[in-house]
Motif scaffolding. Structure first.
Motif, PDB file in Angstrom:
ATOM      1  N   ASN A   1     -14.063 -21.737   6.967  1.00  0.00           N
ATOM      2  CA  ASN A   1     -15.124 -21.533   8.261  1.00  0.00           C
ATOM      3  C   ASN A   1     -16.648 -21.871   7.769  1.00  0.00           C
ATOM      4  N   ALA A   2     -17.081 -22.803   8.206  1.00  0.00           N
ATOM      5  CA  ALA A   2     -18.408 -23.084   7.523  1.00  0.00           C
ATOM      6  C   ALA A   2     -19.554 -21.901   7.761  1.00  0.00           C
ATOM      7  N   ALA A   3     -19.423 -21.113   9.014  1.00  0.00           N
ATOM      8  CA  ALA A   3     -20.070 -20.206   9.193  1.00  0.00           C
ATOM      9  C   ALA A   3     -19.973 -18.950   8.637  1.00  0.00           C
ATOM     10  N   SER A   4     -18.560 -18.783   8.161  1.00  0.00           N
ATOM     11  CA  SER A   4     -18.229 -17.665   7.176  1.00  0.00           C
ATOM     12  C   SER A   4     -18.860 -17.771   5.828  1.00  0.00           C
ATOM     13  N   VAL A   5     -18.931 -18.990   5.409  1.00  0.00           N
ATOM     14  CA  VAL A   5     -19.567 -19.592   4.138  1.00  0.00           C
ATOM     15  C   VAL A   5     -21.134 -19.005   4.190  1.00  0.00           C
ATOM     16  N   ASP A   6     -21.613 -19.385   5.199  1.00  0.00           N
ATOM     17  CA  ASP A   6     -23.185 -19.269   5.504  1.00  0.00           C
ATOM     18  C   ASP A   6     -23.401 -17.876   5.478  1.00  0.00           C
ATOM     19  N   LYS A   7     -22.460 -16.899   6.222  1.00  0.00           N
ATOM     20  CA  LYS A   7     -22.626 -15.475   6.041  1.00  0.00           C
ATOM     21  C   LYS A   7     -22.393 -14.794   4.687  1.00  0.00           C
ATOM     22  N   TYR A   8     -21.512 -15.621   3.923  1.00  0.00           N
ATOM     23  CA  TYR A   8     -21.537 -15.022   2.608  1.00  0.00           C
ATOM     24  C   TYR A   8     -22.689 -14.848   1.750  1.00  0.00           C
ATOM     25  N   LEU A   9     -23.240 -16.151   1.972  1.00  0.00           N
ATOM     26  CA  LEU A   9     -24.396 -16.230   1.224  1.00  0.00           C
ATOM     27  C   LEU A   9     -25.717 -15.493   1.478  1.00  0.00           C
ATOM     28  N   ALA A  10     -25.805 -15.369   3.170  1.00  0.00           N
ATOM     29  CA  ALA A  10     -26.739 -14.702   3.745  1.00  0.00           C
ATOM     30  C   ALA A  10     -26.888 -13.424   3.300  1.00  0.00           C
ATOM     31  N   LEU A  11     -25.603 -12.745   3.198  1.00  0.00           N
ATOM     32  CA  LEU A  11     -25.503 -11.439   2.909  1.00  0.00           C
ATOM     33  C   LEU A  11     -25.728 -11.183   1.304  1.00  0.00           C
ATOM     34  N   GLY A  12     -25.463 -12.207   0.425  1.00  0.00           N
ATOM     35  CA  GLY A  12     -25.800 -11.875  -0.774  1.00  0.00           C
ATOM     36  C   GLY A  12     -24.737 -11.405  -1.675  1.00  0.00           C
ATOM     37  N   VAL A  13     -23.318 -11.854  -1.054  1.00  0.00           N
ATOM     38  CA  VAL A  13     -22.066 -11.214  -1.620  1.00  0.00           C
ATOM     39  C   VAL A  13     -21.588 -12.236  -2.641  1.00  0.00           C
ATOM     40  N   VAL A  14     -21.979 -13.243  -2.824  1.00  0.00           N
ATOM     41  CA  VAL A  14     -21.401 -14.172  -3.573  1.00  0.00           C
ATOM     42  C   VAL A  14     -22.504 -15.137  -4.314  1.00  0.00           C
ATOM     43  N   ASP A  15     -22.299 -15.612  -5.363  1.00  0.00           N
ATOM     44  CA  ASP A  15     -23.425 -16.568  -6.157  1.00  0.00           C
ATOM     45  C   ASP A  15     -23.267 -17.773  -5.224  1.00  0.00           C
ATOM     46  N   GLU A  16     -21.978 -18.560  -4.990  1.00  0.00           N
ATOM     47  CA  GLU A  16     -21.656 -19.794  -4.436  1.00  0.00           C
ATOM     48  C   GLU A  16     -20.654 -19.801  -3.585  1.00  0.00           C
ATOM     49  N   ALA A  17     -20.812 -20.446  -2.474  1.00  0.00           N
ATOM     50  CA  ALA A  17     -19.688 -20.405  -1.305  1.00  0.00           C
ATOM     51  C   ALA A  17     -19.374 -21.901  -0.863  1.00  0.00           C
ATOM     52  N   THR A  18     -18.246 -22.352  -0.628  1.00  0.00           N
ATOM     53  CA  THR A  18     -17.684 -23.597  -0.294  1.00  0.00           C
ATOM     54  C   THR A  18     -16.700 -23.457   0.694  1.00  0.00           C
ATOM     55  N   THR A  19     -16.494 -24.691   1.611  1.00  0.00           N
ATOM     56  CA  THR A  19     -15.334 -24.723   2.415  1.00  0.00           C
ATOM     57  C   THR A  19     -14.249 -25.408   1.782  1.00  0.00           C
ATOM     58  N   SER A  20     -14.327 -26.165   0.532  1.00  0.00           N
ATOM     59  CA  SER A  20     -13.476 -26.761   0.020  1.00  0.00           C
ATOM     60  C   SER A  20     -12.663 -25.868  -1.132  1.00  0.00           C
ATOM     61  N   MET A  21     -11.419 -26.011  -0.896  1.00  0.00           N
ATOM     62  CA  MET A  21     -10.623 -25.317  -1.738  1.00  0.00           C
ATOM     63  C   MET A  21     -10.383 -25.777  -3.134  1.00  0.00           C
ATOM     64  N   GLU A  22     -10.562 -27.210  -3.276  1.00  0.00           N
ATOM     65  CA  GLU A  22     -10.644 -27.741  -4.405  1.00  0.00           C
ATOM     66  C   GLU A  22     -12.117 -27.505  -5.228  1.00  0.00           C
ATOM     67  N   GLU A  23     -13.253 -27.285  -4.644  1.00  0.00           N
ATOM     68  CA  GLU A  23     -14.425 -27.156  -5.039  1.00  0.00           C
ATOM     69  C   GLU A  23     -14.304 -25.521  -5.558  1.00  0.00           C
ATOM     70  N   ALA A  24     -13.760 -25.071  -4.786  1.00  0.00           N
ATOM     71  CA  ALA A  24     -13.841 -23.304  -5.176  1.00  0.00           C
ATOM     72  C   ALA A  24     -12.827 -23.194  -6.532  1.00  0.00           C
ATOM     73  N   ALA A  25     -11.864 -23.886  -6.586  1.00  0.00           N
ATOM     74  CA  ALA A  25     -10.833 -23.692  -7.525  1.00  0.00           C
ATOM     75  C   ALA A  25     -11.389 -24.284  -8.941  1.00  0.00           C
ATOM     76  N   ALA A  26     -12.044 -25.372  -8.725  1.00  0.00           N
ATOM     77  CA  ALA A  26     -12.479 -26.166 -10.051  1.00  0.00           C
ATOM     78  C   ALA A  26     -13.361 -25.411 -11.026  1.00  0.00           C
ATOM     79  N   GLY A  27     -12.533 -25.398 -12.439  1.00  0.00           N
ATOM     80  CA  GLY A  27     -13.254 -24.516 -13.280  1.00  0.00           C
ATOM     81  C   GLY A  27     -13.013 -23.002 -13.371  1.00  0.00           C
ATOM     82  N   ALA A  28     -12.348 -22.606 -12.291  1.00  0.00           N
ATOM     83  CA  ALA A  28     -12.334 -20.975 -12.171  1.00  0.00           C
ATOM     84  C   ALA A  28     -11.299 -20.488 -13.346  1.00  0.00           C
ATOM     85  N   ASP A  29     -12.090 -19.427 -13.935  1.00  0.00           N
ATOM     86  CA  ASP A  29     -11.245 -18.646 -14.720  1.00  0.00           C
ATOM     87  C   ASP A  29     -10.299 -17.815 -14.021  1.00  0.00           C
TER      88      ASP A  29
END
Length: 382
Positions: free
Chosen positions: A53-81
């Motif tokens: 949900n794009a609105a949820s991604v915007d909310k995560y960032l607005a609240l400062g909960v995460v450093d980055e956010a995305t709606t793409s599973m591939e983008e989120a998993a890329a390079g993840a430890d």
């Protein structure tokens, strides 16, 4: 936000420090958001949030909960430890299947936060996770609130955080995950997935079934006499509050732990049958024994330990039928900087003392409130 793209770039590693660790959290609600806040801003850690949900991604960032956010599973998993799946239990298999089709970083640790473990651990082992390692996880903490807005880095402090590694899980991977989870200040426990499901089924899943069954039984009686509902205040409402839990989440949890719960329900029928026999035979001594045994065990349960069923921090206050009395109590608590989360007037009519139910989010606030109100000569009880 640009849909499907990370909004912020990953921070550069600082020389002479540990290599940067990239953590992807799928589902940044109360549980995932609280984990994110435990890690965000820590040296060498970058937290990425994912939602479809794009609105949820915007909310995560607005609240400062995460450093980055995305709606793409591939983008989120890329390079993840480390990848943490904080989605409902019923969606875990689907997310694992999608991850198994992505080019994950070699040695990537995938974990989850579901309250059933054997089924997801077995499914993960059946997949080829491209060199990744799955370690089941279950933080045994919660809140009466939900959503990322309720996330707090203190949610897991002093709670049990259960890990369920398999026999073939590399010890190095377990150590890496444990080191990361130390930021939660939880007590980490490692047990076999099947044992986890047996224990959690008994202390959480079975009580939810019993509460729902009991409320539905009383609701059936109430169809012919509304006094059942009207008189079912106070204690009945308190002991059955978990019957108001999300029905769809609990559908998935109970079906995921089906075999364990069928055995537990058979044992429960045995306990009820024993009480039926005591009543039929008028065995007063036996009833006393059952209550005494239960009391001894319950009295030895750990206090102030966070668990799956959120603790209830409430007290009751008798108040005279006087104008402004409720406001004065709230003011006294506020002036003492005691955080009152809810106030409910249970009863207040002429010639009958009013009863206030005061709710607090933390046991420490409850203790301070009781001490203050008793000092002010109010009658306070639990």
């Amino acid at each position: 936000m640009i849909e499907g793209k990370a909004v912020h770039e990953k921070s550069q590693s600082i020389p002479n420090e540990k290599p940067s660790l990239r953590i992807a959290i799928f589902g940044v609600g109360l549980i995932g958001g609280s984990l994110a806040l435990c890690w965000k801003g820590k040296p060498g850690l970058t937290v990425v949030g994912h939602s479809v949900n794009a609105a949820s991604v915007d909310k995560y960032l607005a609240l400062g909960v995460v450093d980055e956010a995305t709606t793409s599973m591939e983008e989120a998993a890329a390079g993840a430890d480390v990848i943490v799946l904080c989605v409902p239990v019923g969606m875990l298999d689907d997310y694992l299947k999608q991850l198994s089709e992505l080019p994950l970083k070699p040695g990537c640790i995938i974990t989850d936060v579901g309250s059933t473990k054997a089924s997801v651990v077995n499914y993960a082992e059946s997949l080829k996770l491209s060199g990744a390692v799955f370690i089941g996880g279950h933080p045994m903490a919660g809140s009466e609130r939900s959503g990322v807005e309720a996330a707090t880095p203190d949610l897991y402090e002093n709670a049990f955080y259960v890990l369920t590694p398999s026999m073939g899980t590399p010890p190095e991977a377990i150590e890496r995950l444990e080191e990361l989870l130390r930021w939660t200040r939880a007590n980490i426990v490692k047990i076999e997935a099947g044992l986890h499901d047996d224990i959690v089924g008994a202390i959480s899943h079975l009580p939810h079934i019993i509460a729902v069954a009991l409320v539905n039984q009383i609701a059936g009686y109430n169809e012919s006499n509304d006094l059942y509902r009207r008189l079912a205040a106070g204690g009945f409402r308190d002991i059955t509050r978990i019957a108001s839990s999300d029905p769809y989440i609990w559908r998935d949890i109970l079906l995921g732990n089906r075999d364990v719960l069928l055995k537990l329900l058979a044992d429960w029928r045995g306990e009820i049958a024993a009480f039926e026999r005591l009543l039929e035979e008028r065995e007063g001594a036996g009833i006393v024994e059952r209550f005494s045994d239960a009391g001894r065990f319950r009295d030895n349960l750990p206090e102030r330990r966070k668990g799956m069923i959120t603790s209830l921090h409430e007290c009751y206050v008798d108040v005279p039928d006087q104008p402004g009395i409720v406001g004065r109590i709230a003011t006294e608590l506020g002036q003492a900087r005691i955080n009152l989360s809810n106030l409910h007037i249970i009863e207040s009519r002429e010639d009958v003392p009013g009863v206030l139910r005061l709710s607090f989010r933390h046991g420490e606030d409850l203790e301070r409130a009781v001490e203050l109100l008793r000092t002010l000569q109010y009658s306070v009880y639990f």
